[in-house]
Design a protein around this motif. Sequence first.
Motif, PDB file in Angstrom:
ATOM      1  N   LEU A 135       0.826  -1.203   0.000  1.00 59.95           N
ATOM      2  CA  LEU A 135       0.000   0.000   0.000  1.00 59.95           C
ATOM      3  C   LEU A 135       0.863   1.258   0.000  1.00 59.95           C
ATOM      4  N   GLN A 136       1.873   1.282   0.819  1.00 60.50           N
ATOM      5  CA  GLN A 136       2.732   2.460   0.882  1.00 60.50           C
ATOM      6  C   GLN A 136       3.495   2.665  -0.423  1.00 60.50           C
ATOM      7  N   ARG A 137       3.943   1.581  -1.039  1.00 57.34           N
ATOM      8  CA  ARG A 137       4.639   1.721  -2.309  1.00 57.34           C
ATOM      9  C   ARG A 137       3.696   2.153  -3.425  1.00 57.34           C
ATOM     10  N   ALA A 138       2.409   1.774  -3.306  1.00 54.95           N
ATOM     11  CA  ALA A 138       1.431   2.205  -4.298  1.00 54.95           C
ATOM     12  C   ALA A 138       1.256   3.712  -4.274  1.00 54.95           C
ATOM     13  N   PHE A 139       1.334   4.314  -3.090  1.00 55.50           N
ATOM     14  CA  PHE A 139       1.194   5.765  -2.994  1.00 55.50           C
ATOM     15  C   PHE A 139       2.314   6.490  -3.736  1.00 55.50           C
ATOM     16  N   GLU A 140       3.461   5.844  -3.864  1.00 58.81           N
ATOM     17  CA  GLU A 140       4.612   6.466  -4.513  1.00 58.81           C
ATOM     18  C   GLU A 140       4.732   6.080  -5.986  1.00 58.81           C
ATOM     19  N   SER A 145       0.015   2.971 -13.364  1.00 59.02           N
ATOM     20  CA  SER A 145       1.043   1.926 -13.311  1.00 59.02           C
ATOM     21  C   SER A 145       0.702   0.858 -12.274  1.00 59.02           C
ATOM     22  N   PRO A 146       1.061  -0.397 -12.558  1.00 63.97           N
ATOM     23  CA  PRO A 146       0.937  -1.437 -11.534  1.00 63.97           C
ATOM     24  C   PRO A 146       2.079  -1.331 -10.537  1.00 63.97           C
ATOM     25  N   VAL A 147       1.903  -1.963  -9.396  1.00 66.27           N
ATOM     26  CA  VAL A 147       2.921  -1.979  -8.344  1.00 66.27           C
ATOM     27  C   VAL A 147       3.557  -3.360  -8.328  1.00 66.27           C
ATOM     28  N   ASP A 148       4.868  -3.410  -8.420  1.00 67.46           N
ATOM     29  CA  ASP A 148       5.577  -4.690  -8.428  1.00 67.46           C
ATOM     30  C   ASP A 148       5.615  -5.298  -7.028  1.00 67.46           C
ATOM     31  N   ALA A 149       5.887  -6.595  -6.988  1.00 72.83           N
ATOM     32  CA  ALA A 149       6.057  -7.276  -5.706  1.00 72.83           C
ATOM     33  C   ALA A 149       7.308  -6.754  -5.015  1.00 72.83           C
ATOM     34  N   GLY A 150       7.293  -6.737  -3.703  1.00 70.98           N
ATOM     35  CA  GLY A 150       8.434  -6.263  -2.930  1.00 70.98           C
ATOM     36  C   GLY A 150       8.554  -7.039  -1.640  1.00 70.98           C
ATOM     37  N   ARG A 151       9.496  -6.650  -0.817  1.00 70.84           N
ATOM     38  CA  ARG A 151       9.698  -7.289   0.484  1.00 70.84           C
ATOM     39  C   ARG A 151       9.640  -6.225   1.563  1.00 70.84           C
ATOM     40  N   ALA A 152       8.737  -6.420   2.507  1.00 71.49           N
ATOM     41  CA  ALA A 152       8.563  -5.442   3.581  1.00 71.49           C
ATOM     42  C   ALA A 152       9.716  -5.526   4.564  1.00 71.49           C
ATOM     43  N   ALA A 153      10.050  -4.406   5.154  1.00 73.63           N
ATOM     44  CA  ALA A 153      11.049  -4.389   6.216  1.00 73.63           C
ATOM     45  C   ALA A 153      10.506  -5.136   7.430  1.00 73.63           C
ATOM     46  N   PRO A 154      11.340  -5.897   8.124  1.00 75.57           N
ATOM     47  CA  PRO A 154      10.858  -6.680   9.271  1.00 75.57           C
ATOM     48  C   PRO A 154      10.185  -5.832  10.342  1.00 75.57           C
ATOM     49  N   ASP A 155      10.568  -4.561  10.438  1.00 76.33           N
ATOM     50  CA  ASP A 155       9.964  -3.685  11.443  1.00 76.33           C
ATOM     51  C   ASP A 155       9.041  -2.653  10.814  1.00 76.33           C
ATOM     52  N   GLY A 156       8.606  -2.906   9.577  1.00 75.53           N
ATOM     53  CA  GLY A 156       7.726  -1.976   8.896  1.00 75.53           C
ATOM     54  C   GLY A 156       6.320  -1.991   9.470  1.00 75.53           C
ATOM     55  N   PRO A 157       5.499  -1.007   9.112  1.00 73.00           N
ATOM     56  CA  PRO A 157       4.125  -0.939   9.633  1.00 73.00           C
ATOM     57  C   PRO A 157       3.263  -2.076   9.110  1.00 73.00           C
TER      58      PRO A 157
END
Length: 323
Positions: A135-140, A145-157
């Motif tokens: 969701l956060q990457r979609a805002f940016e 455009s579509p949003v690609d798959a990513g890996r969340a930070a272990p301490d991310g929200p």
Amino acid sequence: MAKKRRPQPKATTPRTTGGEVPVVGAREPCPCGSGRRYKACHGRAASHAVTELVRRPFEGLPGEPDWVAMRELVPAATAQLTLKDGLPEGVPSVTLATVLPMAWPALRRDNGEVLVGLQNDTASGDISRDLADTLQRAFETDPGSPVDAGRAAPDGPRLQDLLDLDAQFTPEVHSGFEFWLGDGSNSAAGEVAASLERANSAAIPTARLSAAEGAYWCETPEKNHLRWVMTHPEEKLLDALARLHAAGGSSLGEDTRLVGSFRAHGLVVPVWDLPGGMIAEDCEKPAAEFSERLAGALASEAALTADERRARSGLMNRQITLS
């Protein structure tokens, strides 16, 4: 003659990631100076956070049963999401969808609207954290455009940190995936059109009951079913279902039968077989009446009788776990 030793690669320079300890290769010395390899020191917590399974990833969100249903049971549905701190500039709305074209994790429409797909594979054992990262990457992401798959930070929200926990969560079930088009158009082109056709052909008719949160009727060629996601503690719920089953009160009417249950994201989902002619509207009153019987059974503190124990054993033998 001794073999020549191959030159050893030079150690790579630690990569700073914004934290106190930079990320290095798993087998390299930890930059903290402990003398241990990174994977056995500061890398251990990060690796564990990525792989540890969160049993109830949607716990604490409004409509937890519906989140589970949209993730596991419902082919085509959407729900509006309300952010705790309001929408970012240029984002008129955020919509959760069961699935998006080409299995995109998220999509930023031309008008800035954000759609997030729920039924995608995730990089860690915490679906909530992975979806929050998407969701956060979609805002940016640039509009259109579509949003690609990513890996969340272990301490991310997590979603619980980003969403308004007092806002209602009400899924809208669709007969197909035309909501992908978004602008009222009845046509799609290229890969999206092919994806839309495949998705529509695979979707089974599904409807959400209004009489019970998390209850969904579906139609299959052989028979219809009601699958009901419940938040009651598992052991207490199984006892209650066993009491009702032994007393002949577990059905939803004539020619219906409680056939078992499965677990999904930490919740139990009882399943009923229904006759082919029983549509979603026909389930509303029996589901409401069953809710009353279930509440009484849940309130009982008496030990299970022999018949009730046999009924419970039968329900347990027919239980599976999806996630």
